[in-house]
Design an enzyme around this catalytic site. Structure first.
Site, PDB file in Angstrom:
ATOM      1  N   SER A  12       0.798  -1.088  -0.038  1.00  0.00           N
ATOM      2  CA  SER A  12       0.045  -0.029   0.021  1.00  0.00           C
ATOM      3  C   SER A  12       0.905   1.402  -0.026  1.00  0.00           C
ATOM      4  O   SER A  12       0.205   2.243  -0.376  1.00  0.00           O
ATOM      5  CB  SER A  12      -1.056  -0.013   1.180  1.00  0.00           C
ATOM      6  OG  SER A  12      -0.194   0.146   2.323  1.00  0.00           O
ATOM      7  N   ASN A  40       7.081  -8.383   0.711  1.00  0.00           N
ATOM      8  CA  ASN A  40       7.689  -7.002   0.855  1.00  0.00           C
ATOM      9  C   ASN A  40       7.647  -6.502   2.094  1.00  0.00           C
ATOM     10  O   ASN A  40       8.217  -5.810   2.724  1.00  0.00           O
ATOM     11  CB  ASN A  40       7.385  -6.261  -0.215  1.00  0.00           C
ATOM     12  CG  ASN A  40       7.631  -4.730   0.072  1.00  0.00           C
ATOM     13  OD1 ASN A  40       8.882  -4.250  -0.084  1.00  0.00           O
ATOM     14  ND2 ASN A  40       6.733  -3.984   0.199  1.00  0.00           N
ATOM     15  N   SER A  46      17.319  -7.240   3.153  1.00  0.00           N
ATOM     16  CA  SER A  46      17.998  -6.020   3.447  1.00  0.00           C
ATOM     17  C   SER A  46      19.491  -6.052   3.551  1.00  0.00           C
ATOM     18  O   SER A  46      20.104  -7.293   3.975  1.00  0.00           O
ATOM     19  CB  SER A  46      17.545  -5.476   4.729  1.00  0.00           C
ATOM     20  OG  SER A  46      18.350  -4.370   5.498  1.00  0.00           O
ATOM     21  N   TYR A  81      16.265  -7.192  13.430  1.00  0.00           N
ATOM     22  CA  TYR A  81      15.918  -7.175  11.985  1.00  0.00           C
ATOM     23  C   TYR A  81      17.070  -7.873  11.288  1.00  0.00           C
ATOM     24  O   TYR A  81      16.588  -8.455  10.373  1.00  0.00           O
ATOM     25  CB  TYR A  81      15.928  -5.715  12.023  1.00  0.00           C
ATOM     26  CG  TYR A  81      15.528  -5.257  10.346  1.00  0.00           C
ATOM     27  CD1 TYR A  81      14.363  -5.586   9.883  1.00  0.00           C
ATOM     28  CD2 TYR A  81      16.423  -4.801   9.645  1.00  0.00           C
ATOM     29  CE1 TYR A  81      14.089  -5.270   8.483  1.00  0.00           C
ATOM     30  CE2 TYR A  81      16.342  -4.245   8.293  1.00  0.00           C
ATOM     31  CZ  TYR A  81      15.007  -4.594   7.738  1.00  0.00           C
ATOM     32  OH  TYR A  81      14.540  -4.355   6.470  1.00  0.00           O
ATOM     33  N   LYS A 120      16.135 -11.146   8.689  1.00  0.00           N
ATOM     34  CA  LYS A 120      16.525 -10.934   7.389  1.00  0.00           C
ATOM     35  C   LYS A 120      17.642 -12.065   6.775  1.00  0.00           C
ATOM     36  O   LYS A 120      17.476 -12.389   5.851  1.00  0.00           O
ATOM     37  CB  LYS A 120      17.063  -9.288   6.786  1.00  0.00           C
ATOM     38  CG  LYS A 120      15.930  -8.463   7.080  1.00  0.00           C
ATOM     39  CD  LYS A 120      14.756  -8.688   6.070  1.00  0.00           C
ATOM     40  CE  LYS A 120      13.775  -7.522   5.977  1.00  0.00           C
ATOM     41  NZ  LYS A 120      12.569  -7.842   5.139  1.00  0.00           N
TER      42      LYS A 120
END
Length: 252
Positions: A19, A95, A148, A161, A165
């Site tokens: 979005s 995503n 990432s 994070y 990833k």
């Protein structure tokens, strides 16, 4: 038809986190190239607004769904629903992701840790497992995970994070073997992109840091699109289990 041109006419593409930001640009690109696009995020209203905006621009069919990608059961329900609503899914782009801020690693709560791992690793795995299996059964498809550079260049402020990833990178390679040869599974490994989140940064400090990048700047959201289109297209027919870095040379 030019065989070297991107053409997704008749293809059905699912994009989580579609979005806004990078996902919105991907959705616009796929729609402009003929795909029927399914975008999903936690806020259904945001997805509906984005879908209307894209349709007005491209004339394509864009569908909006609510999905909290960190929730295992919601991922399961979403996968079954889109298959029931749309039949075969040709491309899945995982995503959706985030990296919450914290002051020091001892401030990371179990709730925060689980949230980060859920959104950046658990959800993409579950969606890839369910939709990838159906792709394999119905003749093929492509999965693109958005990773990432934090996965290969972790820092103190990205511990959970980076771990999530890095797990997504490993999952990408493992699922390429699981669902190959008919389903290709790859990852884009982005660096710093100037999405809406970047508006809250210290712009002067970032501009100074960006001088260490080969490109001397952050990336614009549309600059990730080419990599995603390539990995989703027949032009990447011999590319699977790959991690494609798009970071303006920041990690070199």
């Amino acid at each position: 038809m030019n065989k070297w041109a991107f053409d997704f006419t008749g293809k059905k593409v699912v994009i989580t986190g579609g979005s806004r930001g990078l996902g919105f640009q991907m959705a616009c690109a796929f729609s402009s190239l003929g795909a029927e696009v399914i975008i999903a995020s936690r806020k259904l209203e945001s997805c509906q607004t984005a879908a209307s905006t894209i349709t007005a621009e491209t004339g394509g069919k864009v569908h909006a769904y609510a999905l909290h990608a960190a929730d295992w059961d919601q991922c399961t329900e979403f996968a079954h629903r889109v298959l029931e609503d749309h039949g075969k899914i040709d491309v899945l782009v995982n995503n959706a992701g985030s990296s919450p801020l914290y002051d020091k690693v001892t401030d990371i709560s179990e709730e925060l840790y689980d949230k980060v791992v859920g959104l950046n690793l658990k959800g993409p795995f579950r969606l890839s497992a369910l939709l990838g299996e159906k792709m394999a059964e119905s003749g093929g498809g492509a999965i693109v995970n958005i990773s990432s550079i934090a996965s290969v260049n972790p820092k103190p402020d990205t511990v959970p994070y980076s771990a999530a990833k890095a797990g997504l990178n490993a999952t990408t390679v493992a699922l390429a073997h699981t669902y190959g040869p008919d389903v290709r599974v790859n990852a884009v490994v982005p660096g710093t992109f100037l999405t809406d989140i970047s508006q809250h940064w210290d712009q002067e400090a970032f501009a100074q840091r960006a001088q260490s990048f080969a490109a001397k700047r952050g990336g614009e959201p549309e600059e990730i699109v080419g990599a995603v289109l390539y990995l989703s297209s027949p032009m990447a027919s011999y590319t699977t289990g790959a991690l494609l870095t798009v970071d303006g040379g920041a990690s070199k």
